[in-house]
Every structure is written in C-alpha cells, then in structure tokens.
Write a protein that holds these residues in place. Structure first.
Motif, PDB file in Angstrom:
ATOM      1  N   PRO A 143       0.811  -1.221   0.000  1.00  0.00           N
ATOM      2  CA  PRO A 143       0.000   0.000   0.000  1.00  0.00           C
ATOM      3  C   PRO A 143       0.843   1.269   0.000  1.00  0.00           C
ATOM      4  N   ASN A 144       1.982   1.230   0.691  1.00  0.00           N
ATOM      5  CA  ASN A 144       2.876   2.384   0.690  1.00  0.00           C
ATOM      6  C   ASN A 144       3.443   2.621  -0.708  1.00  0.00           C
ATOM      7  N   ASP A 145       3.847   1.545  -1.382  1.00  0.00           N
ATOM      8  CA  ASP A 145       4.359   1.677  -2.747  1.00  0.00           C
ATOM      9  C   ASP A 145       3.311   2.308  -3.662  1.00  0.00           C
ATOM     10  N   VAL A 146       2.062   1.865  -3.520  1.00  0.00           N
ATOM     11  CA  VAL A 146       0.989   2.360  -4.380  1.00  0.00           C
ATOM     12  C   VAL A 146       0.786   3.855  -4.193  1.00  0.00           C
ATOM     13  N   VAL A 147       0.653   4.290  -2.946  1.00  0.00           N
ATOM     14  CA  VAL A 147       0.361   5.707  -2.712  1.00  0.00           C
ATOM     15  C   VAL A 147       1.559   6.585  -3.043  1.00  0.00           C
TER      16      VAL A 147
END
Length: 418
Positions: A156-160
């Motif tokens: 999720p961190n990579d996505v945002v």
C-alpha cells in the motif's frame, strides 16, 4: 463456515475479569480492546473518561448517527485526542479532515476522482505488479518471511507513493518514518523525540517534493494539487499541500497494511478461514476482517451543543470519541459478533466510516487488500505464524502488526504444457 474465537494474541485469560477502563493510549487496552468495548456497549454506551476529558460512543446506532451529523459532532478541532493534533490548528496537520461540509467536500474533491471505483479498477494491474515486486524476492529468500513488514505494509505504501510522484528509491524511507508517526509510550498522548524527528524528516521531504514538482510537473497527485484551483480562484499553499501529502500517505499505507496483516493473523488463528481464504474467498476474508478486527479503531469529534444521550448530559465543547471497531461488534446489528464468520453478511459494517467523512480511499484500500491476498495465495499453500516474535503496533488509532513472522509452504509449481 463459522469458527469460534480462540487464542487471540495477548488476550486476557478466560477466568480473568477485564479492568473496564477505556484509555486508548494504554498498551493493555491496545492488546485487546474488545472486552472493554463489550462492557461499554452494555453498561456505559456514553462512556466518560474524566482523566483525559472525553466521552465515547460504542454502540452501532450511536456511532453511525454521530458520524453522519457534523453539525453536532464537528471535525473543526481535528479527529485525534492527541494535544499536538487537537484544536483550531488541526487543519495544518490533517487538512480537510479538520473541516466540515461544504469546505471539506471542496478540498476532498480535488483528488476524489483518483479514488473512484472506476479509477481503482484501472489501477489494479499496476497494484499486482507492485505486489509481485515485493512478494517474489521475499519468497525466494526462504520459507520464513515477515508478512507484515515486508509485504502487507509495503505494497500500500508503494501504491500511494507512486500515485504522489515520490521517486521509487525513497518509498521505503517514507514508510519507515510514516510508521513512527503513531508510536507512543504507554499511556502517553505526547509525541516522543523519535516521532518528532520522523515528522520533521517527512515534512522536509514533502517540502522538497512540492518544490521539485512545481518546477517539473508530471502525471501524479502532487502535480494535480500544485495546479489545482480552489474556491475563489486561489491555489493551495505549499504548507497545505504538505499537510495533504501527510494525510494521503498515512491514510494510504497505515490502515490498509495493518488490515492485511490482521486478515493473515486470523487466517492462522482459524485454519478453516485460512483454507477458504487461500482457495479464493478473498473478498469474504477481507470483509469479515474489516468488521471483526478493523485496523482503524477510533476517531474523535468536538460536540457543538449540549446533548443528552442514554441519560448522560454531554456538554458543548467536549471531545467525543467514536468507536467504529466497537460498533462492528454490536449484537444489535450483527449476530454472534465475537465470532469470525467468513460467511457473514458484512454490508452494514462501518469500518470506513459513514457520512461526509466516509474514507476517501476505501475503494482503493479494498482493491489493495484483495489483490495482496490473491497474489500471496497464488504462491502460498498454507502458513504458520511465529506468534512469539510477532509485534503489535503501539497506537491509539491503529490496530495491527508491525512484525508478523511466518513460515510458508509454497504451492507446487504446475508443469507447463502446450
């Protein structure tokens, strides 16, 4: 399929009477808040903590109604009990979360199109690619992996970060410091030096990012914020954009990553759930985890007028804590609420809030959770968690794991034919 609850991490012994004092900053409460929530729902539906000077709502009907009533329960002082994040200056920290309609909707609308279900569907293939980039080397390194730190929290961190235009080389640095923003000492509502240092590094980084994006705009949300015009024809200031970035990154990785870890944990705790989940019931696994053990536990408001609820006089100006995680366990709405039932109808859960402040990233979060579980299940036939070395997050707001080491059994590779 229904499975009784058993073996929760750090759960009180069955013959031990819980101490019914709700302090969200207490590590003891954070270990397992659900017995306390149950007592509050039945005995103190409008709970008062005089030491910290707040009231709390725990029943589904009350939480749901209050979330939908910003005129009585305003966001204007922020949504956290922490002194540093509470008060008229909260807007500087949590941006539109410290506003009520119509101002809230105006600023939220600047990025809302990037979080619609249609936009999320268009992003799904990229989410899968980011999952594989984390999962493949993790599984290749051996059968003992940290599912929470190295996968569930990372994706999720990579996505945002990618959505915001953060260079890939900095994604882990952003996550490292974001994880420290919510950490507090036991029973403390004050930020530690470690937390303050992390907040300063992030603020410095975001200021630099905004400066670079203004010079070289691209196809990302930070560029959109830099170019957007708000009511009256003005543009957001750098400090407002930085506050927006804090909000999007924290919301984009904290809750989602912790929820994925919670799902994995309950799959280990309940073998029938693990089998059903790994064999394809990803949405059911996700949704019941959202209801049963949400990563987002509480939010706060300011009461704008004197109100009476359940015979309790609540004066204007006090802080009101709302507990969606307790509401999701209310027997008035959910049958056998303390049972993790993967067959349950979860449509009434309020894990993403309700009303005007319903979570902006809810559709994206559900997509990420499902895809992360799908991609893991494509490789993992079964798993065991090393619960002795698992570590929970120390946060009044977030429930989940910072470390979730487990031993996985890989699926047999299918022989290619053709």
């Amino acid at each position: 399929m229904r499975t009784d609850e058993a073996g929760l991490l750090a759960e009180p012994e069955a013959d031990t009477e819980p101490e019914f004092h709700y302090d969200p900053f207490s590590y003891q409460v954070q270990k397992d808040p659900y017995p306390i929530y149950a007592w509050m729902r039945e005995n103190a539906p409008v709970y008062h903590n005089p030491e910290r000077n707040f009231y709390a709502l725990s029943r589904y009907a009350d939480v749901d109604a209050a979330l939908r009533d910003p005129a009585t329960f305003t966001n204007r002082n922020g949504i956290s009990l922490e002194p540093a994040l509470w008060g008229p200056q909260a807007y500087k920290n949590v941006f539109f979360l410290a506003l009520d309609p119509p101002d809230h909707g105006t600023l939220r609308g600047l990025v809302s199109k990037d979080f619609t279900p249609r936009s999320v569907i268009q992003r799904e293939q990229r989410i899968r690619e980011l999952c594989r980039r984390r999962l493949d080397p993790l599984l290749e390194s051996g059968d003992y992996v940290d599912f929470a730190a190295d996968y569930a929290a990372a994706v999720p961190n990579d996505v945002v970060c990618e959505m915001l235009g953060v260079p890939e080389s900095d994604w882990d640095l952003i996550r490292f410091d974001t994880d420290r923003l919510t950490k507090r000492a036991n029973e403390s509502d004050e930020r530690s030096e470690e937390t303050l240092a992390a907040a300063f590094r992030l603020a410095t980084y975001y200021v630099h990012l905004v400066s670079e994006v203004r010079k070289h705009p691209g196809d990302n949300l930070t560029s959109l914020l830099c170019e957007a015009e708000v009511a009256g024809g003005g543009k957001l200031t750098d400090s407002e954009i930085v506050a927006f970035l804090f909000l999007l990154v924290s919301g984009g990785n904290e809750s989602t990553g912790k929820l994925i870890g919670n799902a994995w944990y309950h799959g280990w705790r309940l073998p029938d759930v693990q089998r059903a989940g790994l064999e394809g019931r990803f949405d059911d696994w996700m949704n019941e985890t959202l209801r049963y053990d949400s990563s987002s536990q509480m939010t706060s408001r300011t009461v704008t007028r004197d109100v009476e609820m359940h015979g309790v006089q609540v004066p204007a100006g006090v802080r009101m804590v709302m507990l969606p995680a307790s509401a999701n366990r209310d027997h008035r709405v959910f049958t056998d609420p303390d049972v993790f039932d993967i067959d349950r109808d979860t449509r009434k859960m309020i894990s993403f809030g309700a009303g005007p402040h319903h979570c902006l990233g809810g559709a994206l979060a559900k997509s990420e959770i499902r895809i992360v579980l799908e991609e893991a299940a494509a490789e993992v036939a079964e798993y065991e968690i090393d619960i002795e070395n698992a570590k929970r997050v120390q946060s009044a707001h977030q429930r989940g794991f910072t470390t979730l080491p487990c031993r996985v059994t890989r699926r047999a590779r299918r022989r290619e034919t053709g």
